[in-house]
Design an enzyme around this catalytic site. Sequence first.
Site: not given
Length: 239
Positions: A15, A141, A174
């Site tokens: 994906r 992250y 993104i």
Amino acid sequence: MHIHGATALVTGANRGLGRSFALELLRRGATVYATARRPELVDIPGVRPLRLDITDAAQVDAVAAAAGDVDLLINNAADTNGGNLITGDLRAIRSVMDTNFHGTLAMIRAFAPILARNGGGAILNVLSAAAWTTVDGNAAYAASKSAEWGLTNNVRMELAAQGTLVSALIPGLIGTQTLFDFAEQHGIEFGEGAVIDPADLVTVALDGLEADEVEIFDSLGRTAKQALSGPPISFPFAV
């Protein structure tokens, strides 16, 4: 790095950005191993699906054994759900670091000798502009991508003698479902043009690889790199 005629392996290819990588690599004439934790979800005709959790050493070894003709490794798979460092769940924080740093390193260690046997080839690590900023709501992250940037710079040095190009793709925002879900949860709205389509980013990335660039940016990624000379900034910015 010549894409046409190359044999590439893409992690997290079922994906989002990984799927876009697989599609564009095929279009440019590469043979593609498309790996995913659930390879049955890979829906791209012409690729070679393989099961892979990059945090599972046995699966990493099995994929390396099955894909001994690879000369381009694209480390795209990532865990994005760590939360903040002080208030976040420590298990989630460890999971993010285990995937984004240790998992990427495991793939590089497994494929470095394969790339050497096949003439050197290239590695592309998908990083993030978050590596150079702070990210309220997902600091874990950001920290993992900072670590992965350091990893990338150091393995570039270590693999130079075998002729392996090690590049970093450093994008800003993104346009994947993961990003849009995070934005909705945290009440973030993006300005026009702030988010790059995955297919457009892949074009930038593969063009950069073919030009032998060691760091490949979109506009927000470049802004984040330039901002390193000043005080720390928070991400997302200018959106």
